[in-house]
Design a protein around this motif. Structure first.
Motif, short mmCIF file in Angstrom:
data_model
loop_
_atom_site.label_atom_id
_atom_site.label_comp_id
_atom_site.label_asym_id
_atom_site.label_seq_id
_atom_site.Cartn_x
_atom_site.Cartn_y
_atom_site.Cartn_z
N PHE A 48 0.84 -1.20 0.00
CA PHE A 48 0.00 0.00 0.00
C PHE A 48 0.88 1.25 0.00
O PHE A 48 0.69 2.16 -0.82
N ARG A 49 1.86 1.30 0.89
CA ARG A 49 2.78 2.45 0.94
C ARG A 49 3.57 2.59 -0.36
O ARG A 49 3.70 3.69 -0.91
N LEU A 62 -6.58 0.33 0.56
CA LEU A 62 -6.13 -0.81 1.36
C LEU A 62 -7.32 -1.44 2.08
O LEU A 62 -8.14 -0.74 2.67
N LEU A 63 -7.39 -2.77 2.02
CA LEU A 63 -8.38 -3.53 2.79
C LEU A 63 -7.68 -4.69 3.48
O LEU A 63 -7.13 -5.57 2.83
N ALA A 68 -9.46 -0.14 6.40
CA ALA A 68 -10.19 0.08 5.15
C ALA A 68 -9.93 1.53 4.77
O ALA A 68 -10.50 2.45 5.34
N ILE A 69 -9.01 1.73 3.83
CA ILE A 69 -8.61 3.06 3.41
C ILE A 69 -8.88 3.20 1.92
O ILE A 69 -8.40 2.39 1.12
N ASN A 70 -9.65 4.21 1.55
CA ASN A 70 -9.92 4.52 0.15
C ASN A 70 -10.38 3.27 -0.62
O ASN A 70 -9.86 2.94 -1.68
N LEU A 76 -6.54 -1.52 -5.49
CA LEU A 76 -6.92 -1.90 -4.14
C LEU A 76 -6.02 -3.04 -3.65
O LEU A 76 -6.01 -4.12 -4.23
N ILE A 77 -5.26 -2.75 -2.61
CA ILE A 77 -4.35 -3.72 -2.02
C ILE A 77 -5.11 -4.41 -0.88
O ILE A 77 -5.74 -3.73 -0.06
#
Length: 94
Positions: A48-49, A62-63, A68-70, A76-77
């Motif tokens: 993700f980074r 990110l999930l 749960a980000i964006n 989607l990672i």
């Protein structure tokens, strides 16, 4: 690169991330989504980074079980467990 779905499973240090980055560029250009899965939350967080540095905050989400980000991002990672659960939910409701 032709727009087909693909799964890449290969050993460590074999170039999977390079394949994913190329696919991400093609995906963004086509206005579609890419799911990048990893077996571990720590690795999902690292990717993700890495992908945010390459593609920008708005393009990567990110999930994991903890985060749960964006979640609507085109890239989607997620952990493989999250993807599996998504697939089970989708097909159990059909």
């Amino acid at each position: 690169m032709r727009g087909s779905s693909v799964v890449v499973s290969a050993p460590t240090s074999s170039g999977k991330t390079l394949i994913a980055e190329a696919a991400a560029v093609a995906t963004i250009c086509r206005g579609r989504r890419l799911f990048y899965t990893t077996p571990l939350k720590a690795l999902s967080n690292q990717k993700f980074r890495d992908f945010r540095r390459t593609f920008g905050d708005n393009y990567v989400g990110l999930l994991t079980g903890d985060s749960a980000i964006n979640r609507e991002a085109p890239i989607l990672i997620m952990t493989t467990e999250i993807l599996r659960n998504m697939l089970y939910q989708r097909y159990s409701m059909s």
